[in-house]
Design a protein around this motif. Sequence first.
Motif, mmCIF file in Angstrom:
data_model
loop_
_atom_site.group_PDB
_atom_site.id
_atom_site.type_symbol
_atom_site.label_atom_id
_atom_site.label_comp_id
_atom_site.label_asym_id
_atom_site.label_seq_id
_atom_site.Cartn_x
_atom_site.Cartn_y
_atom_site.Cartn_z
ATOM 1 N N PRO A 78 0.848 -1.205 0.000
ATOM 2 C CA PRO A 78 0.000 0.000 0.000
ATOM 3 C C PRO A 78 0.876 1.245 0.000
ATOM 4 C CG PRO A 78 0.077 -0.987 2.182
ATOM 5 C CD PRO A 78 0.816 -1.916 1.275
ATOM 6 N N ARG A 79 0.397 2.309 -0.657
ATOM 7 C CA ARG A 79 1.177 3.552 -0.618
ATOM 8 C C ARG A 79 1.042 4.219 0.741
ATOM 9 N NH1 ARG A 79 0.275 6.030 -6.674
ATOM 10 N NH2 ARG A 79 -1.150 4.302 -6.923
ATOM 11 N N GLN A 80 -0.144 4.087 1.344
ATOM 12 C CA GLN A 80 -0.395 4.766 2.618
ATOM 13 C C GLN A 80 -1.165 3.827 3.540
ATOM 14 O OE1 GLN A 80 -1.085 9.265 1.573
ATOM 15 N NE2 GLN A 80 -2.512 8.102 0.340
ATOM 16 N N ILE A 81 -0.802 3.898 4.814
ATOM 17 C CA ILE A 81 -1.579 3.182 5.835
ATOM 18 C C ILE A 81 -1.990 4.206 6.884
ATOM 19 C CG2 ILE A 81 -1.638 1.308 7.514
ATOM 20 C CD1 ILE A 81 0.708 0.000 6.048
ATOM 21 N N PHE A 82 -3.272 4.512 6.916
ATOM 22 C CA PHE A 82 -3.804 5.432 7.917
ATOM 23 C C PHE A 82 -4.357 4.608 9.082
ATOM 24 C CE2 PHE A 82 -4.406 7.473 3.778
ATOM 25 C CZ PHE A 82 -3.808 8.702 3.986
ATOM 26 N N ALA A 83 -4.314 5.187 10.251
ATOM 27 C CA ALA A 83 -4.923 4.524 11.407
ATOM 28 C C ALA A 83 -5.588 5.585 12.264
ATOM 29 C CB ALA A 83 -3.863 3.769 12.197
ATOM 30 N N VAL A 105 -5.788 10.871 13.668
ATOM 31 C CA VAL A 105 -5.161 10.008 12.654
ATOM 32 C C VAL A 105 -3.646 9.964 12.813
ATOM 33 C CG1 VAL A 105 -4.851 9.653 10.162
ATOM 34 C CG2 VAL A 105 -7.051 10.462 11.051
ATOM 35 N N PHE A 106 -3.103 8.752 12.695
ATOM 36 C CA PHE A 106 -1.647 8.590 12.617
ATOM 37 C C PHE A 106 -1.369 7.612 11.484
ATOM 38 C CE2 PHE A 106 -3.311 5.523 15.627
ATOM 39 C CZ PHE A 106 -2.664 4.353 15.314
ATOM 40 N N ILE A 246 -6.904 1.565 5.723
ATOM 41 C CA ILE A 246 -7.380 2.420 6.811
ATOM 42 C C ILE A 246 -7.718 1.535 8.009
ATOM 43 C CG2 ILE A 246 -9.097 4.111 7.566
ATOM 44 C CD1 ILE A 246 -9.477 4.852 4.586
ATOM 45 N N TYR A 247 -6.877 1.603 9.031
ATOM 46 C CA TYR A 247 -7.163 0.966 10.318
ATOM 47 C C TYR A 247 -8.172 1.851 11.043
ATOM 48 C CZ TYR A 247 -3.473 -2.627 10.595
ATOM 49 O OH TYR A 247 -2.692 -3.744 10.418
ATOM 50 N N THR A 248 -9.264 1.243 11.514
ATOM 51 C CA THR A 248 -10.373 2.071 12.010
ATOM 52 C C THR A 248 -10.445 2.180 13.529
ATOM 53 O OG1 THR A 248 -11.845 0.175 11.873
ATOM 54 C CG2 THR A 248 -11.759 1.620 9.945
#
Length: 285
Positions: A78-83, A105-106, A246-248
């Motif tokens: 993945p290009r980005q992993i948001f959490a 968000v981190f 996206i980790y929620t």
Amino acid sequence: MANLRFGCVAGRAVLVCDSLKSFVDVEKFSAGKLPSDPMACIERWAEVAALAKTLPAVESVEMSALDLTQLDCPVPRPRQIFAVGVNYKAHAAEMKHGLPKEPLVFTKFPSSLNRPFGAIQLVGEKCDYEAELVAVIAIGGRDISAKNAWSHVAGLCVGQDFSDRELQYANTPPQFSLGKSRAGFTTIGPYLTDAATLDSRTNLEMTCRVSGEIMQHTQTDDMIFEIPDIIAYLSGICELFAGDLIYTGTPSGVGAGRTPPRFLRRGDIVETTVQNLGTIRNTCV
Ligand code: ZN
């Protein structure tokens, strides 16, 4: 209708059959119309979904036997992993945080990705578990409205946001991204389930067991910001891309929130399950 379960075996995109005991290779089953690279397949999610509809209901000779522990990370680059931090009401209370007014968000860096059944190399004495529901983007973009957000999602999967609390809280104020990005601290899987074929995507039972003991147990409707709200918020700031994770957020029951704290020890087995999405299992070493 069969659920579309998209996975990765030996680096190649596969469709996991309903029995969970067999799979077909996407490139071969599509007679070369779709690629073998999982990331390239996620960019062509509608075609993958159409292919999954042609899977025969009964096992056939085209299928290969599957042991779930063979599965690799279904979204390897993945290009980005948001959490999102503090996104469950009960978890906000245990960590003694107020309820956030906007998503907190981190990031978890992609170099921390692990296999769904991979080992977790503990560092120090305060490594912790966080069971999470993870959404995977199929169609990126900016300024995606909450109303349209689900049409940008490929699917959902189970995630663990392993966290080094010592590193996370080494300073005041704390920082999140590095404490959550040690090698192997990002596990997702075991496969990606198409959001469009799930009976429920907003209220799923989620459980985390550590060495057999239930440590976290929730329904995902305890979330403060739901997946469409998070996508609208993020895409208003950052461009989203196919394959972004996206980790929620995690529910209550993390090790650091317990009295006394219960951090991970060598030999612990962390088993994370989300209703209809499967189970990932990670052994601490
Ligand atoms: Zn988390």
